[in-house]
Design a protein around this motif. Structure first.
Motif, short mmCIF file in Angstrom:
data_model
loop_
_atom_site.label_atom_id
_atom_site.label_comp_id
_atom_site.label_asym_id
_atom_site.label_seq_id
_atom_site.Cartn_x
_atom_site.Cartn_y
_atom_site.Cartn_z
N VAL A 10 8.73 -15.96 11.46
CA VAL A 10 8.01 -17.16 11.06
C VAL A 10 6.54 -17.06 11.41
N VAL A 11 6.24 -16.52 12.57
CA VAL A 11 4.87 -16.36 13.02
C VAL A 11 4.61 -14.89 13.25
N ALA A 12 3.51 -14.39 12.74
CA ALA A 12 3.20 -12.97 12.94
C ALA A 12 3.08 -12.69 14.43
N ALA A 13 2.30 -13.48 15.14
CA ALA A 13 2.19 -13.34 16.60
C ALA A 13 1.41 -14.51 17.15
N SER A 37 -1.79 -16.34 12.24
CA SER A 37 -1.34 -16.84 10.94
C SER A 37 0.08 -17.35 11.06
N ILE A 38 0.29 -18.59 10.65
CA ILE A 38 1.63 -19.15 10.57
C ILE A 38 2.06 -19.05 9.12
N GLY A 57 -11.28 -22.94 17.64
CA GLY A 57 -11.27 -21.73 16.83
C GLY A 57 -11.88 -21.93 15.45
N ALA A 58 -11.79 -20.88 14.64
CA ALA A 58 -12.35 -20.92 13.29
C ALA A 58 -11.50 -21.75 12.35
N GLY A 91 -1.07 -23.13 10.00
CA GLY A 91 -2.50 -22.89 10.12
C GLY A 91 -2.81 -21.42 10.31
N GLU A 92 -4.10 -21.08 10.24
CA GLU A 92 -4.58 -19.72 10.45
C GLU A 92 -5.78 -19.74 11.39
N ASN A 93 -5.87 -18.72 12.22
CA ASN A 93 -7.00 -18.55 13.13
C ASN A 93 -7.24 -19.79 13.99
#
Length: 283
Positions: A10-13, A37-38, A57-58, A91-93
């Motif tokens: 589900v989540v890369a890390a 990245s989710i 974060g960004a 979300g991402e980043n």
């Protein structure tokens, strides 16, 4: 401590940081998150504390609840947020310091009663105004998680010292519920306080935002679900956790999370707890 946690597919890390020392404010625990990245929405699992997210974060987390998907910056989530499994996050980043707050100190730290939040999520900008933007800038300027934890802890300590606390009797009742892992009789708490049952329910609900019986049920669920995630059998967890039987445990898990005990053990938010909150300190 800094660790990378892989939560199934589900989540890369998640990069997770934990403070080297506890907060100076009793009832506060912190962790740092860097989420690259989710790839699929994550289910929010209720726990017996309020959540303060200070992001810098960004990217921004996107919270999908009854109001639909919305981007959020820094936010506050009320006690038991995510009840029923109806709240998803992606979300991402995203980088943030996440704080778990005991409801006994939430009013002092946040400047708003948990009852006013009523289990919902609100923007920190709406609660703190320009102070929310200033803490975001300061967190982004420092280069280490320990510095970020120190900044956050100083902020929480200052706010906690400057505000009034809840009634001592209500705080005592909350901590008795925690210490008993939810296996307490509310009538017995009222008797120990010399209060009527009605008075305890009224004060508890008005100051902590949840009826004491539901608060005890949430605390009991929290301990039970983490034992399930740790690999313990549902029958043993039900017997030790004060449930009438395994079906009773099943109903509670579904009520709080929207999924069955067999599914909840794979929820990433629970899987990361042992890394993000290794001591699982009293909230």
């Amino acid at each position: 401590m800094w660790s990378t946690v892989h939560a199934r597919d589900v989540v890369a890390a998640w990069d997770v940081a934990s403070p080297e020392r506890p907060s100076r404010v009793a009832g506060v625990t912190m962790a740092g998150f860097g989420v690259h990245s989710i790839t699929a929405p994550l289910r929010m699992v209720p726990h017996p504390g309020l959540t303060l997210v200070l992001e810098f974060g960004a990217g921004q987390p996107i919270v999908d609840d009854v109001a639909g998907p919305r981007p959020w910056g820094s936010l506050v989530a009320g006690l038991g947020f995510g009840f029923g499994g109806a709240v998803l996050v992606r979300g991402e980043n995203v980088e943030c310091v996440q704080v778990r707050l005991s409801p006994a100190i939430a009013r002092a730290v946040l400047g708003v009663s948990p009852a006013d939040l009523d289990g919902a999520v609100v923007s920190l900008d709406d609660l703190w105004g320009r102070e929310a933007a200033r803490i975001r800038e300061r967190l982004g300027e420092v280069s280490s998680w320990e510095e970020r934890f120190a900044l956050t802890d100083a902020l929480l300590a200052r706010r906690n010292e400057a505000a009034s606390a809840i009634d001592a009797e209500v705080s005592w009742a909350w901590h008795r519920i925690l210490a008993g892992r939810g296996l307490v009789r509310i009538d017995a708490l009222a008797t120990e306080l010399g209060w009527s049952r009605k008075r305890l329910w009224s004060r508890f609900r008005s100051q902590l935002g949840m009826q004491p019986k539901l608060a005890a049920k949430l605390v009991r669920f929290d301990h039970a679900v983490h034992r399930l995630v740790a690999g313990e059998g549902a029958a043993r967890v039900a017997a030790d956790g004060g449930y009438a039987d395994q079906s009773h445990l099943h109903r509670d898990v579904v009520a709080f999370t929207g999924v069955t005990p067999g599914t909840v053990v794979d929820e990433p938010f629970l899987a990361v707890d042992d890394t993000a909150w290794p001591t699982r300190a009293a909230r």
